[in-house]
Design a protein around this motif. Structure first.
Motif, PDB file in Angstrom:
ATOM      1  N   GLN A 206       0.827  -1.199   0.000  1.00  0.00           N
ATOM      2  CA  GLN A 206       0.000   0.000   0.000  1.00  0.00           C
ATOM      3  C   GLN A 206       0.868   1.259   0.000  1.00  0.00           C
TER       4      GLN A 206
ATOM      5  N   LYS B 248       2.073   1.697  -3.474  1.00  0.00           N
ATOM      6  CA  LYS B 248       1.010   1.595  -4.485  1.00  0.00           C
ATOM      7  C   LYS B 248       1.239   0.404  -5.417  1.00  0.00           C
TER       8      LYS B 248
ATOM      9  N   GLU C 296      -0.760  -1.091  -8.510  1.00  0.00           N
ATOM     10  CA  GLU C 296      -2.049  -1.497  -7.947  1.00  0.00           C
ATOM     11  C   GLU C 296      -3.198  -1.371  -8.944  1.00  0.00           C
TER      12      GLU C 296
END
Length: 168
Positions: free
Chosen positions: A121, A124, A146
């Motif tokens: 996260q 990304k 992502e």
């Protein structure tokens, strides 16, 4: 003599590299893990009577090993890990000293998932997991952008649902 059916899927090296941000993610993740262990050793060095020097040396060696690992392995991994999706199959390549090439025909795919832990996260990124009935376990494409991974999962789900076969 072995003959091959027309349209059969053949094992071959895949063509696509993962996203370049994966190098930074893998480097950060390994540095954080080794750094945490080194900090534990430093804490033990400060609080364990009679073994402070031993734990300080262990902290230094852990930090040194972690620095070497963080510099070498993510770049090596980026050079080796490859993937490709065609209309017929998903191809992956992975491994450090022993390279593993895998292929999953679309008719054998059971599920397609994404994985996004904290480091993914932060950078990304995502990993795409393609599950089949293989005893080798799922194929994993680690380090994709992502948004691209989301589109890839949607595409794979559409293709596998439209592909005849029982996925076993």
């Amino acid at each position: 003599m072995v003959t091959q059916k027309a349209g059969a899927v053949r094992l071959r090296p895949p063509q696509n590299a993962v996203h370049r941000r994966a190098i930074t993610m893998w480097t950060t993740r390994s540095a954080a893990a080794y750094g945490l262990v080194a900090l534990v050793f430093l804490g033990l060095a400060a609080f364990v009577d009679g073994a402070g020097t031993l734990f300080a040396v262990l902290a230094f060696l852990t930090a040194l090993a972690g620095a070497c690992y963080a510099v070498v392995v993510p770049r090596w991994r980026y050079r080796v890990h490859r993937w490709e999706v065609t209309g017929d199959a998903v191809y992956t390549s992975s491994g450090w000293l022993w390279h593993q090439y895998r292929v999953a025909p679309m008719s054998r795919i059971q599920t397609v998932d994404t994985v996004r832990g904290p480091f993914y996260q932060l950078f990304k990124l995502s990993a795409v997991t393609v599950t089949t009935a293989s005893a080798m376990g799922p194929l994993r494409i680690d380090g994709l952008d992502e948004e691209f991974a989301r589109d890839l999962v949607d595409r794979l789900n559409r293709v596998t649902q439209a592909t005849p076969g029982d996925a076993t």
